[in-house]
Motif scaffolding. Structure first.
Motif, PDB file in Angstrom:
ATOM      1  N   TRP A 350       0.840  -1.197   0.000  1.00 22.42           N
ATOM      2  CA  TRP A 350       0.000   0.000   0.000  1.00 22.42           C
ATOM      3  C   TRP A 350       0.873   1.245   0.000  1.00 22.42           C
ATOM      4  CZ3 TRP A 350      -4.951   0.880  -0.988  1.00 22.42           C
ATOM      5  CH2 TRP A 350      -5.806  -0.234  -1.047  1.00 22.42           C
ATOM      6  N   ALA A 351       2.092   1.105   0.512  1.00 21.39           N
ATOM      7  CA  ALA A 351       3.003   2.263   0.508  1.00 21.39           C
ATOM      8  C   ALA A 351       3.316   2.690  -0.925  1.00 21.39           C
ATOM      9  CB  ALA A 351       4.289   1.924   1.249  1.00 21.39           C
ATOM     10  N   SER A 352       3.472   1.695  -1.826  1.00 19.22           N
ATOM     11  CA  SER A 352       3.727   2.058  -3.226  1.00 19.22           C
ATOM     12  C   SER A 352       2.542   2.828  -3.784  1.00 19.22           C
ATOM     13  CB  SER A 352       3.995   0.848  -4.107  1.00 19.22           C
ATOM     14  OG  SER A 352       4.183  -0.302  -3.369  1.00 19.22           O
ATOM     15  N   TYR A 353       1.334   2.375  -3.380  1.00 16.46           N
ATOM     16  CA  TYR A 353       0.146   3.079  -3.846  1.00 16.46           C
ATOM     17  C   TYR A 353       0.165   4.524  -3.338  1.00 16.46           C
ATOM     18  CZ  TYR A 353      -4.750   4.344  -4.396  1.00 16.46           C
ATOM     19  OH  TYR A 353      -5.913   4.997  -4.730  1.00 16.46           O
ATOM     20  N   GLY A 354       0.517   4.664  -2.064  1.00  8.45           N
ATOM     21  CA  GLY A 354       0.625   6.019  -1.483  1.00  8.45           C
ATOM     22  C   GLY A 354       1.647   6.850  -2.232  1.00  8.45           C
ATOM     23  N   ASN A 355       2.779   6.225  -2.537  1.00  7.09           N
ATOM     24  CA  ASN A 355       3.815   6.944  -3.292  1.00  7.09           C
ATOM     25  C   ASN A 355       3.295   7.415  -4.643  1.00  7.09           C
ATOM     26  OD1 ASN A 355       5.819   6.784  -1.381  1.00  7.09           O
ATOM     27  ND2 ASN A 355       6.636   4.838  -2.157  1.00  7.09           N
ATOM     28  N   PRO A 509      13.953   1.939  -2.989  1.00  6.97           N
ATOM     29  CA  PRO A 509      13.097   1.210  -2.039  1.00  6.97           C
ATOM     30  C   PRO A 509      12.115   2.118  -1.302  1.00  6.97           C
ATOM     31  CG  PRO A 509      15.355   0.453  -1.866  1.00  6.97           C
ATOM     32  CD  PRO A 509      15.361   1.599  -2.846  1.00  6.97           C
ATOM     33  N   ASP A 510      12.485   3.391  -1.134  1.00  4.45           N
ATOM     34  CA  ASP A 510      11.587   4.309  -0.431  1.00  4.45           C
ATOM     35  C   ASP A 510      10.509   4.890  -1.335  1.00  4.45           C
ATOM     36  OD1 ASP A 510      13.038   3.987   1.844  1.00  4.45           O
ATOM     37  OD2 ASP A 510      14.377   5.675   1.396  1.00  4.45           O
ATOM     38  N   THR A 511      10.737   4.780  -2.629  1.00  2.49           N
ATOM     39  CA  THR A 511       9.812   5.439  -3.548  1.00  2.49           C
ATOM     40  C   THR A 511       9.237   4.469  -4.577  1.00  2.49           C
ATOM     41  OG1 THR A 511      11.684   6.061  -4.925  1.00  2.49           O
ATOM     42  CG2 THR A 511      10.889   7.722  -3.387  1.00  2.49           C
ATOM     43  N   THR A 512       8.933   3.242  -4.138  1.00  6.34           N
ATOM     44  CA  THR A 512       8.299   2.301  -5.068  1.00  6.34           C
ATOM     45  C   THR A 512       6.937   2.853  -5.463  1.00  6.34           C
ATOM     46  OG1 THR A 512       7.366   1.132  -3.202  1.00  6.34           O
ATOM     47  CG2 THR A 512       9.422   0.260  -4.118  1.00  6.34           C
ATOM     48  N   LEU A 513       6.541   2.519  -6.674  1.00  3.59           N
ATOM     49  CA  LEU A 513       5.291   3.073  -7.198  1.00  3.59           C
ATOM     50  C   LEU A 513       4.305   1.962  -7.515  1.00  3.59           C
ATOM     51  CD1 LEU A 513       6.869   5.650  -9.644  1.00  3.59           C
ATOM     52  CD2 LEU A 513       5.815   6.130  -7.435  1.00  3.59           C
ATOM     53  N   ALA A 514       3.033   2.304  -7.537  1.00  5.50           N
ATOM     54  CA  ALA A 514       1.992   1.307  -7.791  1.00  5.50           C
ATOM     55  C   ALA A 514       2.174   0.644  -9.150  1.00  5.50           C
ATOM     56  CB  ALA A 514       0.623   1.971  -7.707  1.00  5.50           C
ATOM     57  N   SER A 515       2.444   1.478 -10.175  1.00  7.15           N
ATOM     58  CA  SER A 515       2.563   0.913 -11.519  1.00  7.15           C
ATOM     59  C   SER A 515       3.760  -0.033 -11.609  1.00  7.15           C
ATOM     60  CB  SER A 515       2.678   2.035 -12.544  1.00  7.15           C
ATOM     61  OG  SER A 515       3.734   2.904 -12.193  1.00  7.15           O
ATOM     62  N   ALA A 517       4.952  -1.590  -9.069  1.00 12.00           N
ATOM     63  CA  ALA A 517       4.603  -2.730  -8.229  1.00 12.00           C
ATOM     64  C   ALA A 517       3.829  -3.775  -9.030  1.00 12.00           C
ATOM     65  CB  ALA A 517       3.783  -2.256  -7.027  1.00 12.00           C
ATOM     66  N   VAL A 518       2.938  -3.300  -9.919  1.00  9.71           N
ATOM     67  CA  VAL A 518       2.197  -4.231 -10.777  1.00  9.71           C
ATOM     68  C   VAL A 518       3.192  -5.095 -11.535  1.00  9.71           C
ATOM     69  CG1 VAL A 518       0.605  -4.434 -12.725  1.00  9.71           C
ATOM     70  CG2 VAL A 518       0.277  -2.613 -11.039  1.00  9.71           C
ATOM     71  N   ASP A 522       3.880  -9.108 -10.783  1.00 15.81           N
ATOM     72  CA  ASP A 522       3.645 -10.022 -11.887  1.00 15.81           C
ATOM     73  C   ASP A 522       4.908 -10.839 -12.175  1.00 15.81           C
ATOM     74  OD1 ASP A 522       2.031 -10.861 -14.360  1.00 15.81           O
ATOM     75  OD2 ASP A 522       3.935 -10.157 -15.201  1.00 15.81           O
ATOM     76  N   ASP A 523       6.027 -10.129 -12.109  1.00 16.21           N
ATOM     77  CA  ASP A 523       7.322 -10.766 -12.342  1.00 16.21           C
ATOM     78  C   ASP A 523       7.565 -11.878 -11.327  1.00 16.21           C
ATOM     79  OD1 ASP A 523       9.200 -10.607 -14.273  1.00 16.21           O
ATOM     80  OD2 ASP A 523      10.580  -9.328 -13.134  1.00 16.21           O
ATOM     81  N   ALA A 524       7.133 -11.627 -10.087  1.00 14.04           N
ATOM     82  CA  ALA A 524       7.368 -12.587  -9.006  1.00 14.04           C
ATOM     83  C   ALA A 524       6.298 -13.671  -8.988  1.00 14.04           C
ATOM     84  CB  ALA A 524       7.400 -11.854  -7.667  1.00 14.04           C
ATOM     85  N   GLY A 525       5.363 -13.633  -9.935  1.00 15.66           N
ATOM     86  CA  GLY A 525       4.334 -14.663  -9.998  1.00 15.66           C
ATOM     87  C   GLY A 525       3.087 -14.324  -9.212  1.00 15.66           C
ATOM     88  N   ASP A 526       3.072 -13.172  -8.535  1.00 16.01           N
ATOM     89  CA  ASP A 526       1.876 -12.763  -7.804  1.00 16.01           C
ATOM     90  C   ASP A 526       0.922 -12.037  -8.749  1.00 16.01           C
ATOM     91  OD1 ASP A 526       2.678 -13.776  -5.341  1.00 16.01           O
ATOM     92  OD2 ASP A 526       3.938 -12.012  -4.976  1.00 16.01           O
ATOM     93  N   THR A 527       0.335 -12.786  -9.671  1.00 19.79           N
ATOM     94  CA  THR A 527      -0.448 -12.147 -10.721  1.00 19.79           C
ATOM     95  C   THR A 527      -1.723 -11.526 -10.176  1.00 19.79           C
ATOM     96  OG1 THR A 527       0.363 -13.998 -12.022  1.00 19.79           O
ATOM     97  CG2 THR A 527      -1.114 -12.464 -13.111  1.00 19.79           C
ATOM     98  N   ALA A 528      -2.371 -12.210  -9.247  1.00 20.15           N
ATOM     99  CA  ALA A 528      -3.632 -11.674  -8.729  1.00 20.15           C
ATOM    100  C   ALA A 528      -3.429 -10.356  -7.991  1.00 20.15           C
ATOM    101  CB  ALA A 528      -4.313 -12.704  -7.840  1.00 20.15           C
ATOM    102  N   PRO A 529      -2.453 -10.273  -7.082  1.00 17.30           N
ATOM    103  CA  PRO A 529      -2.199  -8.954  -6.461  1.00 17.30           C
ATOM    104  C   PRO A 529      -1.808  -7.906  -7.491  1.00 17.30           C
ATOM    105  CG  PRO A 529      -1.125 -10.684  -5.213  1.00 17.30           C
ATOM    106  CD  PRO A 529      -1.654 -11.330  -6.461  1.00 17.30           C
ATOM    107  N   ALA A 530      -1.077  -8.323  -8.550  1.00 15.07           N
ATOM    108  CA  ALA A 530      -0.719  -7.376  -9.609  1.00 15.07           C
ATOM    109  C   ALA A 530      -1.982  -6.827 -10.252  1.00 15.07           C
ATOM    110  CB  ALA A 530       0.159  -8.046 -10.659  1.00 15.07           C
ATOM    111  N   ALA A 531      -2.946  -7.733 -10.521  1.00 10.58           N
ATOM    112  CA  ALA A 531      -4.215  -7.284 -11.095  1.00 10.58           C
ATOM    113  C   ALA A 531      -4.927  -6.353 -10.125  1.00 10.58           C
ATOM    114  CB  ALA A 531      -5.099  -8.483 -11.420  1.00 10.58           C
ATOM    115  N   ALA A 532      -4.853  -6.673  -8.835  1.00 11.48           N
ATOM    116  CA  ALA A 532      -5.506  -5.847  -7.819  1.00 11.48           C
ATOM    117  C   ALA A 532      -4.919  -4.435  -7.825  1.00 11.48           C
ATOM    118  CB  ALA A 532      -5.355  -6.477  -6.443  1.00 11.48           C
ATOM    119  N   MET A 533      -3.575  -4.365  -7.881  1.00 11.24           N
ATOM    120  CA  MET A 533      -2.924  -3.056  -7.877  1.00 11.24           C
ATOM    121  C   MET A 533      -3.287  -2.278  -9.138  1.00 11.24           C
ATOM    122  SD  MET A 533      -0.987  -1.167  -5.953  1.00 11.24           S
ATOM    123  CE  MET A 533       0.338  -1.809  -4.929  1.00 11.24           C
TER     124      MET A 533
END
Lengths: 565, 361
Positions: A350-355, A509-515, A517-518, A522-533
């Motif tokens: 959620w921090a990336s989303y905030g960023n 690391p302090d300024t990760t972004l939502a986009s 993060a998607v 996705d790269d790490a295989g977490d496709t569903a959270p990527a879709a959520a973001m």
């Protein structure tokens, strides 16, 4: 007497306070653009001719690139995939625009709205949705007859999806300005429908089509999101830069690929400007707007096309939304918000989303401020003509610079040892600077258009009344241009939320972004959270868009009383 | 003679290789209303912008009230300006528009209020203060623009085609109003126009310009009746220009007629152009009671209401064509019809001669 006049000394206009302030402001703006745009790009150009130790090697890097078929094969890949996707996009967008402008289908407003939806999403979203639709566990996997979505097929479909609204806007503008008199003339001369279509419709829209063709091609060939997610083993130029830089830390080779990517973008830039000018001049003020008459066969065909495209667009969004809400795809499809809790995933939070929200707000605020004041100075400064022209040209450069290229150039520039601006590296401030620079041109042109609609003599009157220019700027120019300023702010915000290409090299690391993060999830295989973001980004952008509509309306009611008669 | 309020001396403006103003000099006196008149591209706007400092000349000097302002930016000069487009601040009320320059001089609020009210009265829009410019008609907006320019009591008022965007009726009305206002305030005024009727009816003096040069400076009557050259003769009002030959002393031959006129400066036998205004041709019908007369036929008659346009030819005119204005009442008295033959009287002092073939372009 003539000799006397020739012998007389040339008058050197004296500068008053206004002239000094405006000239100074212009100089500051030119320096700003030089630092955030020109110097980084120049440095990248230099890097492409250096080896890893910084020694000058001429074109050796290029020779190595083209000598390595694994690398140079990418050029061919990029070209044919982009060409194919462009052709499909243009064809669909033309049909859609034709239906919206030249037929009598119902719900035009709704269809227009649906077609614009992809603008609110990062290009990663359609790619992720494609994985759910046609991937190894995809619901519609059978539709591909055993072909894999990972590769050219996925890239083409994904690219068509997200570039569709860009093409539609350009073509729709061209088709929307038809002159009914030409149609009447053609009809009364006994031309067949097909002949009218080719000689009047197509020829009237040709500059819009050419413009769209080049813009879309550039968007696709420089895009990074779609090939990253569904490209699989299929290499494209943009993903190549990423691999060279992030994967192999080979910055020089990254610079080489960047320069290759710059070519189509620069070409598109010039073609686009040429076409824009032609389009404007071909429109006479006496044109009579064209009103399509009902014609059953055409209207029915148009409706089928529009509904099909709209359903596909909504389907992609629906798929992404569904995937983000399903508990465990494809085994447990019960709704759950667990994918929106990003704590369990790697690469996003959620921090990336905030960023991203912060980046969007800062970019919107500072970007529209800089762009609007800058456009004002370029348009209204009475002195320093060469500086005005130079600044204007600088402001046009970003249109021809792909985000990946700009991002890489920023690494070279801000990360260079000895650069006094080095402290910005990895900070939110640099992301803001990069995003403003990346999307500067459209804002600049929007502001210029708005300023040119004002009476050019406001400044003359104000000088005669001894009012300093900044007073008139604040009390008259800015209020009159406020709707345009809001549009620019919205444009900056949405692009800051959805962009991946420039910032993917620049976040820390302090300024990760939502986009980003998607991408990483996705790269790490977490496709569903990527879709959520990705859905979070869409919902946020849609919300801000609605806010913009409300705000513009409120503004019209409150401060723009003068518009009412 | 007092020293001029505004002196323009040898002003030249070049844009690259193009010379927009070529060595122009004019003196304008305090309280004078001067019109710069000429076709588009004649340099009148360039001259106005040089005087205002909006586009400073490349060479030459401008002096206002004894002060050399040649190189000063507009903000350091003393003038008010009104444009064809009004250039009113659309988001400010009429009152705020008028007060704009006053607020800037940090005058007390009450004083500003009083002055705005006064100016609204002056332009005949006392109730319009709280309205927005968009709610006013074109003529009203231009009056507000005038009030805004006058609010700060400038020494010089510049009007850049102020009436050109208005329809004919409003234009004629506002023309009178501006003139009355200018006389009342006694403010030195320069107005640009391409409309000669406007210039003749409003100006104390007219500056006729062409191709970046001054063709003639003079009072309206002087410009109209004694044009300095062929260009001015053709540009101002309607004018017949007929090829003629100077014969004997103080006489020319026009067609087969001989007419007396002032012909100094032309050698006998010289080809000249005779300039005669249509309203100076007197139709006497069948009677021929005047010395300076010729015979011709009425080729066409065009009824214009108060007068007829006559197109005359044949008779002593031969191939030449002459246009004449015949008052309707006189046409009735003479019972003149198309194809009638008639005698025409042209007073000698109403014929002006110009060198043949010079001055066209």
């Amino acid at each position: 007497m003539a000799e006397l006049a020739l012998a007389a000394p040339r008058i050197r206009p004296r500068l008053g306070r206004d002239e000094w302030l405006m000239g100074g402001g212009l100089l500051v703006l030119a320096l700003y653009l030089a630092v955030t745009l020109l110097l980084p790009l120049a440095l990248m150009l230099a890097k492409s001719a250096q080896d890893r130790d910084g020694a000058f090697v001429g074109l050796a890097n290029f020779a190595r690139y083209f000598g390595n078929p694994a690398l140079s094969g990418t050029v061919g890949n990029s070209l044919w995939v982009s060409a194919l996707a462009t052709a499909i996009t243009i064809a669909l967008a033309f049909g859609y625009a034709y239906a919206l402008n030249r037929s009598r289908i119902p719900f035009k407003g709704l269809f227009r709205l649906v077609a614009m939806l992809p603008l609110l999403a990062p290009s990663l979203l359609p790619a992720i949705a494609l994985v759910y639709l046609f991937g190894n566990q995809g619901v519609l996997k059978g539709w591909l007859f055993g072909e894999s979505i990972y590769g050219p097929i996925g890239i083409v479909i994904g690219s068509v999806f997200w570039t569709f609204p860009h093409a539609l806007i350009l073509i729709s503008t061209a088709l929307g300005t038809a002159d009914a008199r030409l149609y009447e003339a053609s009809e009364s001369l006994g031309a067949s429908r097909w002949r009218t279509f080719t000689t009047v419709t197509l020829s009237g829209a040709r500059y819009g089509l050419i413009s769209a063709l080049f813009v879309v091609f550039t968007l696709i060939i420089t895009d990074f999101g779609v090939p990253k997610v569904v490209g699989g083993p299929f290499n494209m130029l943009a993903t190549d830069i990423y691999k060279q830089v992030v994967g192999q830390q080979n910055f020089q080779m990254g610079a080489v690929v960047s320069l290759l990517l710059l070519l189509p973008a620069v070409l598109a830039f010039f073609v686009e400007r040429w076409a824009q000018q032609r389009q404007i001049s071909s429109l006479s003020s006496r044109a009579v707007p064209y009103q399509p008459k009902p014609r059953r066969s055409r209207d029915r065909l148009a409706l089928v096309l529009v509904v099909t495209v709209a359903v596909m667009i909504l389907g992609v969004f629906g798929m992404a939304a569904f995937a983000s809400l399903a508990k465990l795809w494809p085994y447990d499809l019960s709704p759950s918000l667990r994918h929106y809790d990003f704590s369990a995933t790697d690469g996003g939070s959620w921090a990336s989303y905030g960023n991203s929200i912060r980046l969007g707000l800062y970019t919107a605020a500072f970007g529209s401020l800089v762009v609007f004041i800058g456009a004002y100075l370029v348009e209204k400064t009475r002195v320093a003509k060469p500086l005005r022209t130079a600044t204007h040209l600088l402001a046009l450069i970003p249109m021809a610079v792909p985000g990946m290229v700009l991002g890489l150039a920023y690494i070279f520039f801000f990360n260079a040892p000895g650069n006094p601006l080095n402290f910005l590296y990895g900070t939110m401030a640099m992301l803001v600077l990069a995003t403003i620079a990346h999307f500067y041109t459209v804002g600049h042109l929007t502001a210029l258009t708005a300023l040119k609609q004002l009476d050019p003599e406001f400044e003359s009157v104000s000088a005669a009344l001894k009012a300093p220019f900044y007073r008139t700027f604040w009390r008259v120019t800015t209020p009159l241009c406020l709707p345009a300023v809001l549009d620019i702010a919205l444009y900056f915000f949405i692009n800051a939320m959805t962009t991946v290409s420039a910032v993917v090299f620049l976040y820390s690391p302090d300024t990760t972004l939502a986009s980003v993060a998607v991408l990483n999830m996705d790269d790490a295989g977490d496709t569903a959270p990527a879709a959520a973001m990705a859905m979070l980004i869409v919902v946020t952008c849609a919300g801000v868009r609605l806010l913009h509509v409300g705000l513009s309306r409120e503004l019209l009611n409150r401060t723009q009383v003068w518009r009412r008669r | 003679m007092t020293t001029p309020y505004l002196r323009v001396r040898n002003v030249t403006k070049r844009f690259g290789h193009f010379t927009a103003l070529d060595d122009v000099s004019i003196d304008i006196h305090r309280g004078e209303f001067v019109c710069f008149l000429g076709p588009s591209g004649c340099g009148k706007t360039t001259l106005l912008r040089a005087i205002s400092g909006l586009d400073i000349q490349t060479h030459g000097a401008v002096e206002q009230d004894g002060r050399d302002i040649s190189a000063l930016p507009p903000a350091q000069r003393d003038f008010g300006i009104v444009f064809q487009s009004y250039a009113l601040f659309q988001n400010l009320t009429v009152a705020a528009n008028i007060a704009y320059g006053l607020e800037n001089r940090k005058r007390p609020k009450a004083e500003i209020q009083r002055r705005v009210t006064e100016l609204l009265e002056l332009i005949g829009l006392p109730e319009s203060g709280p309205k927005y410019p968009g709610q006013l008609s074109g003529g009203q907006q231009q009056r507000v623009a005038l009030a805004r320019a006058l609010a700060v009591s400038p020494g010089l008022l510049l009007l850049d085609e102020p009436l050109s965007a208005l329809d004919a009726k409003v234009r004629a009305h506002l023309r009178d109003e501006i003139k009355i206002l200018q006389r009342r305030l006694g403010i030195t005024t320069i107005m640009i126009t391409h409309d000669q009727e406007e210039a003749i009816s409003m100006a104390d003096r007219i500056v006729v310009m062409r191709g970046g040069r001054i063709e003639q400076i003079g009072a309206p009557l002087e410009i109209y009746h004694r044009p300095a050259n062929l260009f001015v003769a053709e540009f101002i009002g309607a004018m017949n220009l007929l090829p003629a030959t100077r014969i004997g002393y103080g006489e020319i031959q026009l067609g087969s007629a001989r007419l007396a006129c002032a012909a100094e400066g032309y050698a006998p036998g010289a080809a000249v152009r005779a300039a005669v205004r249509p309203e100076d041709i007197v139709c006497t019908g069948k009677t021929n009671g005047h010395a300076n007369s010729l015979r011709a036929e009425v080729r066409e008659m065009e009824f214009m209401g108060p007068f007829f346009w006559l197109s005359l030819g044949g008779g002593e005119l031969g191939e030449h064509r002459l246009r004449a204005q015949l008052p309707s009442q006189r046409a009735r008295d003479l019972d003149l019809r198309a194809n009638d033959a008639t005698h025409l009287h042209i007073p000698a002092e109403r014929i002006r001669l110009f060198p043949h073939g010079v001055g066209h372009g």
